[in-house]
Design a protein around this motif. Structure first.
Motif, PDB file in Angstrom:
ATOM      1  N   GLY A 129     -36.084 -39.541   9.790  1.00 52.58           N
ATOM      2  CA  GLY A 129     -36.422 -40.496  10.828  1.00 52.58           C
ATOM      3  C   GLY A 129     -36.422 -41.951  10.432  1.00 52.58           C
ATOM      4  N   PHE A 130     -37.028 -42.282   9.284  1.00 50.59           N
ATOM      5  CA  PHE A 130     -37.146 -43.685   8.894  1.00 50.59           C
ATOM      6  C   PHE A 130     -35.798 -44.320   8.547  1.00 50.59           C
ATOM      7  CE2 PHE A 130     -41.707 -45.041   7.542  1.00 50.59           C
ATOM      8  CZ  PHE A 130     -42.094 -44.941   8.858  1.00 50.59           C
ATOM      9  N   LEU A 155     -34.092 -44.659  17.422  1.00 50.51           N
ATOM     10  CA  LEU A 155     -33.722 -44.678  16.012  1.00 50.51           C
ATOM     11  C   LEU A 155     -34.407 -43.546  15.251  1.00 50.51           C
ATOM     12  CD1 LEU A 155     -33.780 -48.527  15.346  1.00 50.51           C
ATOM     13  CD2 LEU A 155     -31.772 -47.034  15.372  1.00 50.51           C
ATOM     14  N   LEU A 156     -35.661 -43.244  15.598  1.00 52.04           N
ATOM     15  CA  LEU A 156     -36.354 -42.124  14.967  1.00 52.04           C
ATOM     16  C   LEU A 156     -35.666 -40.801  15.300  1.00 52.04           C
ATOM     17  CD1 LEU A 156     -40.089 -43.075  15.622  1.00 52.04           C
ATOM     18  CD2 LEU A 156     -38.995 -42.905  13.381  1.00 52.04           C
ATOM     19  N   LEU A 157     -35.317 -40.613  16.568  1.00 49.46           N
ATOM     20  CA  LEU A 157     -34.656 -39.379  16.998  1.00 49.46           C
ATOM     21  C   LEU A 157     -33.255 -39.261  16.423  1.00 49.46           C
ATOM     22  CD1 LEU A 157     -35.658 -39.101  20.760  1.00 49.46           C
ATOM     23  CD2 LEU A 157     -36.128 -37.407  18.988  1.00 49.46           C
ATOM     24  N   ALA A 205     -47.624 -43.147  17.351  1.00 50.72           N
ATOM     25  CA  ALA A 205     -47.604 -41.739  17.766  1.00 50.72           C
ATOM     26  C   ALA A 205     -46.211 -41.147  17.593  1.00 50.72           C
ATOM     27  CB  ALA A 205     -48.057 -41.618  19.222  1.00 50.72           C
ATOM     28  N   ALA A 206     -45.189 -41.940  17.895  1.00 48.60           N
ATOM     29  CA  ALA A 206     -43.811 -41.464  17.732  1.00 48.60           C
ATOM     30  C   ALA A 206     -43.488 -41.214  16.268  1.00 48.60           C
ATOM     31  CB  ALA A 206     -42.834 -42.476  18.322  1.00 48.60           C
ATOM     32  N   VAL A 207     -43.967 -42.077  15.388  1.00 43.94           N
ATOM     33  CA  VAL A 207     -43.726 -41.911  13.950  1.00 43.94           C
ATOM     34  C   VAL A 207     -44.430 -40.650  13.443  1.00 43.94           C
ATOM     35  CG1 VAL A 207     -44.169 -42.881  11.664  1.00 43.94           C
ATOM     36  CG2 VAL A 207     -43.333 -44.358  13.507  1.00 43.94           C
ATOM     37  N   VAL A 208     -45.677 -40.449  13.868  1.00 43.98           N
ATOM     38  CA  VAL A 208     -46.417 -39.249  13.458  1.00 43.98           C
ATOM     39  C   VAL A 208     -45.707 -37.998  13.968  1.00 43.98           C
ATOM     40  CG1 VAL A 208     -48.567 -37.955  13.777  1.00 43.98           C
ATOM     41  CG2 VAL A 208     -48.646 -40.404  13.283  1.00 43.98           C
ATOM     42  N   ALA A 209     -45.254 -38.029  15.216  1.00 42.65           N
ATOM     43  CA  ALA A 209     -44.534 -36.883  15.786  1.00 42.65           C
ATOM     44  C   ALA A 209     -43.248 -36.622  15.018  1.00 42.65           C
ATOM     45  CB  ALA A 209     -44.234 -37.131  17.260  1.00 42.65           C
ATOM     46  N   PRO A 237     -26.314 -29.273  26.224  1.00 44.55           N
ATOM     47  CA  PRO A 237     -25.124 -30.045  26.598  1.00 44.55           C
ATOM     48  C   PRO A 237     -25.319 -31.559  26.498  1.00 44.55           C
ATOM     49  CG  PRO A 237     -25.540 -28.299  28.189  1.00 44.55           C
ATOM     50  CD  PRO A 237     -26.741 -28.361  27.297  1.00 44.55           C
ATOM     51  N   LEU A 238     -26.571 -32.013  26.487  1.00 44.37           N
ATOM     52  CA  LEU A 238     -26.829 -33.449  26.410  1.00 44.37           C
ATOM     53  C   LEU A 238     -26.397 -34.049  25.081  1.00 44.37           C
ATOM     54  CD1 LEU A 238     -30.310 -33.796  28.157  1.00 44.37           C
ATOM     55  CD2 LEU A 238     -28.074 -34.506  29.030  1.00 44.37           C
ATOM     56  N   ARG A 239     -26.140 -33.198  24.080  1.00 44.26           N
ATOM     57  CA  ARG A 239     -25.692 -33.728  22.786  1.00 44.26           C
ATOM     58  C   ARG A 239     -24.334 -34.401  22.909  1.00 44.26           C
ATOM     59  NH1 ARG A 239     -24.360 -28.052  19.572  1.00 44.26           N
ATOM     60  NH2 ARG A 239     -22.367 -27.600  20.556  1.00 44.26           N
ATOM     61  N   ALA A 240     -23.591 -34.103  23.981  1.00 46.74           N
ATOM     62  CA  ALA A 240     -22.291 -34.739  24.211  1.00 46.74           C
ATOM     63  C   ALA A 240     -22.433 -36.044  24.974  1.00 46.74           C
ATOM     64  CB  ALA A 240     -21.368 -33.791  24.977  1.00 46.74           C
ATOM     65  N   VAL A 241     -23.667 -36.365  25.386  1.00 50.32           N
ATOM     66  CA  VAL A 241     -23.920 -37.577  26.179  1.00 50.32           C
ATOM     67  C   VAL A 241     -24.831 -38.544  25.437  1.00 50.32           C
ATOM     68  CG1 VAL A 241     -24.850 -38.460  28.352  1.00 50.32           C
ATOM     69  CG2 VAL A 241     -23.656 -36.249  28.309  1.00 50.32           C
ATOM     70  N   LEU A 242     -25.903 -38.005  24.836  1.00 46.26           N
ATOM     71  CA  LEU A 242     -26.891 -38.836  24.164  1.00 46.26           C
ATOM     72  C   LEU A 242     -26.586 -38.953  22.672  1.00 46.26           C
ATOM     73  CD1 LEU A 242     -30.136 -37.437  25.842  1.00 46.26           C
ATOM     74  CD2 LEU A 242     -28.768 -39.427  26.521  1.00 46.26           C
ATOM     75  N   ALA A 243     -26.820 -40.125  22.113  1.00 47.70           N
ATOM     76  CA  ALA A 243     -26.522 -40.388  20.698  1.00 47.70           C
ATOM     77  C   ALA A 243     -27.707 -39.962  19.839  1.00 47.70           C
ATOM     78  CB  ALA A 243     -26.212 -41.871  20.499  1.00 47.70           C
ATOM     79  N   LEU A 244     -27.800 -38.654  19.585  1.00 49.44           N
ATOM     80  CA  LEU A 244     -28.916 -38.098  18.829  1.00 49.44           C
ATOM     81  C   LEU A 244     -28.452 -37.576  17.476  1.00 49.44           C
ATOM     82  CD1 LEU A 244     -30.731 -36.431  21.840  1.00 49.44           C
ATOM     83  CD2 LEU A 244     -31.364 -38.539  20.658  1.00 49.44           C
ATOM     84  N   ASN A 245     -29.349 -36.888  16.747  1.00 44.81           N
ATOM     85  CA  ASN A 245     -29.073 -36.625  15.336  1.00 44.81           C
ATOM     86  C   ASN A 245     -27.901 -35.682  15.079  1.00 44.81           C
ATOM     87  OD1 ASN A 245     -30.332 -34.238  16.111  1.00 44.81           O
ATOM     88  ND2 ASN A 245     -31.849 -34.234  14.469  1.00 44.81           N
ATOM     89  N   GLU A 246     -27.667 -34.699  15.964  1.00 45.50           N
ATOM     90  CA  GLU A 246     -26.561 -33.768  15.728  1.00 45.50           C
ATOM     91  C   GLU A 246     -25.233 -34.493  15.598  1.00 45.50           C
ATOM     92  OE1 GLU A 246     -26.595 -29.609  17.539  1.00 45.50           O
ATOM     93  OE2 GLU A 246     -27.821 -30.733  18.970  1.00 45.50           O
ATOM     94  N   GLY A 247     -25.026 -35.512  16.434  1.00 50.46           N
ATOM     95  CA  GLY A 247     -23.784 -36.270  16.371  1.00 50.46           C
ATOM     96  C   GLY A 247     -23.819 -37.399  15.366  1.00 50.46           C
ATOM     97  N   HIS A 248     -25.011 -37.986  15.164  1.00 55.50           N
ATOM     98  CA  HIS A 248     -25.071 -39.175  14.309  1.00 55.50           C
ATOM     99  C   HIS A 248     -24.911 -38.844  12.833  1.00 55.50           C
ATOM    100  CE1 HIS A 248     -25.705 -43.448  13.953  1.00 55.50           C
ATOM    101  NE2 HIS A 248     -26.576 -43.253  12.974  1.00 55.50           N
TER     102      HIS A 248
END
Length: 320
Positions: free
Chosen positions: A170-171, A213-215, A62-66, A226-237
């Protein structure tokens, strides 16, 4: 001045929102919470209820489809949704690596019998808190190995597979040499095993790693404020995948950016935009594209990371 009454016959009706605009808004603001809270929360609820861990495969699917749906509804770069001869390879990496991750959960009881130093796992904590604790501990080990993989030659040989991407979607997060992934996961899970990691918590952790890893590599243009400064998500990665030597030695975290701030490797520029010309490896533009070729490349002489790009090019030419 007297107010002039509006002519009711010429009233402007509000423009109805289209399904596309509503879908874009959903992806922008709710896609990340859907995976972070929805998919992971469902996984935690299932293991807490004693359900079969096969349900985790359904949640992962489901996460991959999303992920693919969000990338097509609101892409950061539309061209990154188009396969460039890498679709089959990336699928192979994903299947192999996720099989290894989820399969390793079944080995937890045997590993725990060998590795456990002190069985002090906090079983009295709510299951959600136990999983969050496991995530934070695993994040430390995985992040530090990731950091070392950009500094130690033998680790870079295997990690380079992940940095050979020419588009960011994502992949990509699941595109890793299985040996390097094993080293990262060992560093993340070994401390947990040493204190008695339960199988159910390990299963929820395995799902959380895949979701993250998908996110983290998603081509969806979502926002977390503001969570982009805390969580390691795509904007920073995306900054981590800059192709020039040294430029990508930032934002190593898997789940959080805490260790990057401690190591002094956190970087972010809200005005920076990325294209395919910015990512990959500048000193290895001809890195193999095929799945089997990528498994073999770290064992070849040219698989090393040359400090001098010209030296790296000479090594490639010598083996060509």
């Amino acid at each position: 001045m007297c107010a002039i009454a509006a002519d009711p016959s010429k009233r402007v009706e509000p423009v109805p929102r289209t399904l596309t605009s509503m879908g874009n808004d959903f992806v922008r603001f709710f896609y990340a919470p859907l995976l972070l809270v929805g998919i992971n929360g469902a996984g935690i609820a299932l293991v807490a209820a004693g359900a079969s861990r096969l349900w985790l495969l359904g949640l992962l699917a489901a996460a991959v489809v999303a992920s693919f749906t969000a990338e097509r509804l609101l892409p950061y770069r539309p061209e990154w949704n188009e396969a460039a001869g890498d679709g089959g390879r990336d699928a192979a990496h994903a299947v192999v690596n996720e099989t290894l991750i989820l399969g390793s959960v079944t080995a937890i009881p045997l590993l725990a019998a060998v590795v456990t130093v002190a069985d002090v796992w906090p079983l009295g904590w709510p299951i959600v808190v136990q999983v969050l604790f496991a995530i934070l501990v695993a994040d430390a080990g995985i992040t530090l190995v990731h950091f070392a993989s950009h500094k130690v030659g033998v680790l870079w040989r295997f990690h380079a597979v992940h940095h050979s991407v020419r588009r960011f979607y994502g992949f990509n997060g699941l595109m890793k040499h299985p040996l390097h992934q094993s080293v990262e996961l060992t560093a993340g899970v070994a401390p947990l095993l040493a204190i008695g990691l339960p199988v159910d918590v390990a299963a929820a952790l395995a799902l959380a790693v895949a979701v993250q890893l998908l996110l983290q590599h998603s081509n969806a243009d979502y926002r977390v404020g503001p969570l982009r400064a805390v969580l390691a998500l795509n904007e920073g990665h995306r900054f981590h995948h800059l192709k020039w030597a040294g430029a990508g030695d930032v934002n190593f975290g898997l789940f959080t950016l805490f260790w990057d701030r401690l190591l002094g490797t956190y970087a972010f520029d809200p005005g920076r935009r990325f294209t395919s010309e910015d990512i990959g490896m500048a000193d290895k533009p001809h890195y193999p594209d095929g799945y089997l070729a990528q498994l073999v490349e770290p064992f070849r002489a040219r698989g090393a990371c040359a400090a001098d790009p010209a030296a790296g090019n000479r090594a490639e030419q010598a083996e060509a």
